[in-house]
Design a protein around this motif. Structure first.
Motif, mmCIF file in Angstrom:
data_model
loop_
_atom_site.group_PDB
_atom_site.id
_atom_site.type_symbol
_atom_site.label_atom_id
_atom_site.label_comp_id
_atom_site.label_asym_id
_atom_site.label_seq_id
_atom_site.Cartn_x
_atom_site.Cartn_y
_atom_site.Cartn_z
ATOM 1 N N TYR A 96 0.936 -1.221 -0.074
ATOM 2 C CA TYR A 96 0.053 -0.165 0.069
ATOM 3 C C TYR A 96 1.047 1.145 0.107
ATOM 4 N N MET A 97 0.781 1.971 -1.283
ATOM 5 C CA MET A 97 1.865 3.008 -1.301
ATOM 6 C C MET A 97 1.712 4.329 -0.747
ATOM 7 N N ARG A 98 0.751 4.559 0.112
ATOM 8 C CA ARG A 98 0.426 5.835 0.917
ATOM 9 C C ARG A 98 0.993 5.601 2.482
ATOM 10 N N ILE A 99 1.038 6.693 2.948
ATOM 11 C CA ILE A 99 1.092 6.858 4.380
ATOM 12 C C ILE A 99 -0.313 6.863 4.907
ATOM 13 N N VAL A 100 -0.692 5.736 6.002
ATOM 14 C CA VAL A 100 -1.754 5.930 6.629
ATOM 15 C C VAL A 100 -2.106 6.872 7.606
ATOM 16 N N GLY A 101 -3.228 7.518 7.799
ATOM 17 C CA GLY A 101 -3.369 8.615 8.447
ATOM 18 C C GLY A 101 -3.624 8.556 9.941
ATOM 19 N N THR A 102 -3.315 9.330 10.927
ATOM 20 C CA THR A 102 -3.204 8.974 12.147
ATOM 21 C C THR A 102 -4.490 8.453 13.076
#
Ligand code: GRF
Length: 200
Positions: A89-95
């Motif tokens: 999964y090529m995105r940063i997962v939000g907090t």
């Protein structure tokens, strides 16, 4: 039986390794959804073939990351997953998502963390000149490629390796380590104690 959701953006070979290990009866789990930010991801074909529901949350169709993450979170909630796997999964997962799924999200990274976090980890390893690299499966926390480590495997970096040959060698280990970490999670054998993951 645990419920697993997988987030993947592309090829999905790690997703496939998880599907295969479930089908072989090695992992006591049901894959309840593939969630992807990319409508062209090959992972979608793999899900369809395995009869796994697909949730496409097309990042490019959203005006903001916040709006995207709201729908991503909704798709994750719909899966009712006990465990969420970030498999390419090529995105940063939000907090907000990390908090909501704390201790229940794992990621696979193609380097021996804490070395070479972020994108192009295999190229980073080649450029740095390390003689050993590998892969890491870890719990996700609010920082990128940072949470408590579940499993790592090392591979040699050989003379003449480039990014592709090293990535291929690491990928073999990824396909072994990710299903193993999922198996341990599904058997309730992982306990997080501060930065350390104890395998019971
Ligand atoms: C893998 O190398 C994974 O570690 C990284 O992205 C790649 C995804 O490959 N995060 P695939 O989509 O699982 O084939």
């Amino acid at each position: 039986m645990k419920r697993i959701a997988v987030l993947a953006s592309g090829r999905g070979s790690n997703f496939q390794a998880v599907i295969d290990s479930i089908e072989r009866g090695e992992v006591p789990a049901e894959c309840c959804g593939l969630i992807t930010d990319n409508p062209a991801a090959y992972a979608i074909k793999r899900a369809e073939k395995a009869g796994i529901p697909v949730y496409i949350v097309d990042f490019s169709s959203y005006p903001s990351k916040e709006a995207y993450e709201t729908d991503l979170m909704a798709a994750m909630a719909r899966c009712k997953a006990d465990l969420v796997i970030l498999a390419g999964y090529m995105r940063i997962v939000g907090t907000d998502i990390v908090k909501a799924f704390s201790g229940r999200i794992i990621n696979i990274h193609p380097a021996l963390l804490p070395s070479f976090p972020g994108l192009h980890a295999q190229k980073q390893a080649i450029d740095y000149g390390v003689k050993v690299s590998g892969c890491t499966v870890h719990f996700v926390d609010e920082h990128m490629d940072n949470g408590p480590i579940i499993i790592q495997a090392a591979v040699p970096v050989l003379e003449g390796d480039d990014e592709e040959t090293l990535a291929e060698r690491i990928l073999v280990q990824e396909h072994r380590c990710l299903p193993e970490a999922v198996r341990l999670f599904c058997r309730d054998r992982l306990r997080i104690e501060d930065r350390r993951v104890r395998i019971l």
